[in-house]
Enzyme design. Structure first.
Site, PDB file in Angstrom:
ATOM      1  N   CYS A 124      13.948  19.051  24.741  1.00 34.26           N
ATOM      2  CA  CYS A 124      14.792  18.893  23.567  1.00 34.26           C
ATOM      3  C   CYS A 124      15.701  17.685  23.792  1.00 34.26           C
ATOM      4  O   CYS A 124      16.410  17.636  24.796  1.00 34.26           O
ATOM      5  CB  CYS A 124      15.615  20.148  23.295  1.00 34.26           C
ATOM      6  N   GLU A 187      23.163  19.107  15.063  1.00 36.12           N
ATOM      7  CA  GLU A 187      21.935  18.335  14.917  1.00 36.12           C
ATOM      8  C   GLU A 187      21.106  18.759  13.706  1.00 36.12           C
ATOM      9  O   GLU A 187      21.136  19.915  13.296  1.00 36.12           O
ATOM     10  CB  GLU A 187      21.052  18.532  16.161  1.00 36.12           C
TER      11      GLU A 187
END
Length: 276
Positions: A124, A187
């Protein structure tokens, strides 16, 4: 005369639409935050390599994932700025072994500035404004390029084993999660699946452990209170992962192997799924 009035009406509607769009954009917390005076911090006391990586530039976005600028990772991940609405683009890659459908997990290194020591999905990270190829939005090519780059950086997986056209994009989520009092994440996160036989040579400054798990093994890890997990991984697992994993296994080929591309169309990737 009718044509003239129609033209005037159309022009008026166009101006009204533009005005409405401008007002909506101006009121976006992410846009306002990107224009604000933002906090910074001295990273002297952190791991030197992780501090250096904080200089990389994330792609700032609004709540609809429209790119609106760029900012260094350090600024993007300070909670003081996140609380103002600062938002950036990211990806979460899930790599499955084709022969048995097991998922590759990583445990983040203690050196990580945000969410150290936590278990999470395979990789990630962020597409960067520093690289033109990671800013390409058509076909999610930018985040695919970033995923291939970071799988090599973090897990040592050669990019030849993670071709960008083999990633299956599913959807993107908007989430916010504090790491500790100072750091956090905010995000628009693209979820990518990949089925591939990969060679893992971990970067110890990035990850301290890794393992392949099936669904039952992952659920047992979640049930074990001694394990900690990144918040985005828990969100994705709770709402999406297990269902998509079932479908991946159900659609295995005649050769008994699973293929990420069989998941085409299982999710609506056209909109941002709000999870804040």
């Amino acid at each position: 005369m009718y044509i003239l009035r129609a033209s005037l009406t159309s022009s008026h509607l166009t101006r009204s639409f533009r005005s409405h769009f401008a007002q909506r954009t101006m009121s976006s917390p992410a846009v306002l935050a990107a224009r604000a005076v933002l906090a910074s911090i001295d990273l002297t006391n952190y791991d030197p390599e992780q501090s250096r990586l904080m200089d990389e530039k994330c792609i700032l976005v609004d709540e609809q994932d429209n790119a609106i600028g760029a900012m260094d990772k350090k600024t993007c991940h300070l909670m003081e700025n996140i609380d103002k609405g600062l938002l950036h683009r990211a990806f979460s890659a899930f790599v499955f072994r084709p022969s048995d459908g097991k998922l590759l997990l990583q445990q983040r290194a203690s050196e990580k500035i945000t969410f150290p020591d936590m278990w999470t999905n395979t990789c990630c990270s962020h597409p960067l404004d520093d690289f033109e190829e990671e800013k390409i939005e058509k076909g999610q090519l930018g985040v695919r390029n970033a995923a291939s780059r970071k799988l090599e950086h973090e897990l040592g997986i050669p990019q030849s084993q993670t071709p960008v056209d083999e990633f299956q994009y599913l959807t993107k989520i908007h989430y916010l999660a504090p790491s500790n009092g100072m750091w956090g994440e905010h995000e628009v996160d693209y979820i990518l699946f990949l089925t591939a036989d990969v060679t893992v040579t971990p970067n110890k400054n990035e990850i301290q452990d890794y393992k392949y798990v099936d669904k039952a093994e992952l659920q047992a890890m979640f049930n074990d209170s001694s394990n900690s997990f990144t918040p985005w991984f828990k969100l994705i697992a709770r709402d999406f992962l297990f269902g998509w994993w079932d479908t991946l296994l159900e659609r295995q080929g005649f050769d008994g192997r699973v293929y990420a591309k069989t998941l085409t169309g299982v999710a609506d990737g056209s909109k941002v799924v709000k999870m804040v």
